[in-house]
Design an enzyme around this catalytic site. Structure first.
Site, mmCIF file in Angstrom:
data_model
loop_
_atom_site.group_PDB
_atom_site.id
_atom_site.type_symbol
_atom_site.label_atom_id
_atom_site.label_comp_id
_atom_site.label_asym_id
_atom_site.label_seq_id
_atom_site.Cartn_x
_atom_site.Cartn_y
_atom_site.Cartn_z
ATOM 1 N N LYS A 1 5.985 22.582 43.152
ATOM 2 C CA LYS A 1 6.842 22.670 41.975
ATOM 3 C C LYS A 1 5.993 22.468 40.729
ATOM 4 C CE LYS A 1 10.232 20.135 39.297
ATOM 5 N NZ LYS A 1 11.293 19.105 39.238
ATOM 6 N N GLY B 1 16.701 14.060 33.547
ATOM 7 C CA GLY B 1 17.201 12.685 33.573
ATOM 8 C C GLY B 1 18.360 12.411 32.639
ATOM 9 N N ALA C 1 17.167 19.856 36.969
ATOM 10 C CA ALA C 1 17.336 18.932 35.826
ATOM 11 C C ALA C 1 18.679 19.122 35.148
ATOM 12 C CB ALA C 1 16.223 19.086 34.793
ATOM 13 N N GLY C 2 19.298 17.997 34.860
ATOM 14 C CA GLY C 2 20.534 17.982 34.093
ATOM 15 C C GLY C 2 21.763 17.574 34.881
ATOM 16 N N ASN D 1 17.556 14.563 41.112
ATOM 17 C CA ASN D 1 16.997 13.278 41.529
ATOM 18 C C ASN D 1 17.804 12.132 40.923
ATOM 19 O OD1 ASN D 1 15.443 11.027 42.137
ATOM 20 N ND2 ASN D 1 13.529 11.873 41.474
#
Lengths: 67, 263
Positions: free
Chosen positions: B105, B166, B192-193, B214
């Protein structure tokens, strides 16, 4: 003794020390880390054959949690 | 076993086939025990991992591999924290040496507070990595032109953000993501988001091949339960996408027959 840098910290090692010897001194399992010497990868098969020179910048990394 | 989502509803990236459409990070957990439990509950088959200096002062510390088995999960090394193409390339070369994985990634980030993808740096790093034999899943801006260019360069998956890393703000850009998905010939993942389960479902309803997250799990009050929620949400969103949603209409339409009413 030979002065090198390991992960940004100064360290003195005996003359003729190889990457393999350094990992042994540090107690690191060679199968779980990767090593860069002066910004070039040292492949695992070359640890025994790669001597460390004065001023070498060594990075030893492993996998940690990340996103 | 879910019989509705057929076993052949898989997605493939760089020749590797996955059943789970949830890719999870391994960062920000309380400890490695919790990391392992949450990942198990998420049903993920692919996990992102970071590459960092070994702590020479604490060499006996437990290691990620002892809790999240690389033989069971596909490790996807990332370049988190890299702000230049050179740092990203060095990091992934080390990752390849540590684990022997070509699938990576790539993320090259701009400065805080937004940590927005640095696209010039991303293009530069992607080119160097592809030339070096890597299979690159790339974090990027929600820009259809950038996405196409990355695909044309040879990236194996396009991973636009839904909102800043995050932030947990959810999918802020469904229209842009739809356009990217429409034009893509490789898998598209929202990376993300995502903040909660409904965000993951929305990403899948839009047509993403998978969702990468995550913090939404790791920073939940109960990460293991949220991991379960995300697994269900991704499956729900995938079902909804395949089912095809009803058209939106500006007025009401009764659901019960208007005939046979008592008088």
């Amino acid at each position: 003794m030979v002065d090198i840098s390991v992960n940004g910290e100064p360290r003195a090692i005996p003359p003729g020390h190889t990457v393999a010897a350094l990992l042994g001194t540090l107690g690191l399992d060679p199968r779980k880390v990767a090593v860069e010497r002066n910004e070039a990868i040292v492949s695992r098969s070359q640890y025994e054959a790669t001597p460390l020179d004065p001023g070498d910048q060594i990075e030893i990394v492993h996998f940690i949690g990340g996103g | 076993m879910d019989t509705l989502l057929r076993d052949d509803d898989t997605w493939t990236v760089a020749g590797r086939q996955f059943r789970s459409r949830l890719v999870v990070g391994t960062g920000k957990y309380k400890d490695l025990e919790e990391t392992a439990q949450a990942i198990e509950a998420s049903g993920a088959e692919m996990v992102t991992v970071a590459v960092r200096r070994v702590n020479l002062a604490d060499r006996g510390a437990p290691m990620l591999q002892d809790y999240v088995d690389p033989k069971r999960y596909t490790y996807l090394p990332n370049t988190a924290g890299c702000h230049t193409a050179n740092d990203a390339v060095r990091t992934l070369r080390l990752a390849r040496e540590a684990g022997g994985w070509n699938l990576v990634k790539l993320e090259v980030l701009g400065p805080p507070p937004h940590l927005y993808p640095d696209m010039p740096g991303t293009f530069e790093a992607a080119e160097a990595l592809i030339r070096d034999g890597f299979e690159v899943m790339v974090y990027c801006a929600d820009d259809p032109l950038a996405a196409k260019r990355l695909e044309d360069m040879g990236c194996v998956a396009i991973m636009p953000l839904g909102a800043p890393i995050g932030s947990g703000l959810g999918v802020q850009n469904p229209a842009m993501l739809s356009m990217i998905i429409e034009g893509a010939g490789v898998p598209v993942l929202v990376d993300a988001g995502v903040g909660t389960a409904s965000d993951a479902a929305i990403a899948m309803e839009i047509g993403c091949d998978a969702v990468l997250l995550n913090s939404a799990i790791a920073h939940a009050q109960d990460p293991v339960r949220m991991a379960r929620a995300m697994k269900a949400a991704v499956e729900a969103g995938r079902h909804a996408r395949l089912a095809g949603r009803m058209p939106r209409r500006m007025g009401a339409e009764p659901s019960s027959p208007l005939t046979g009413l008592i008088r």
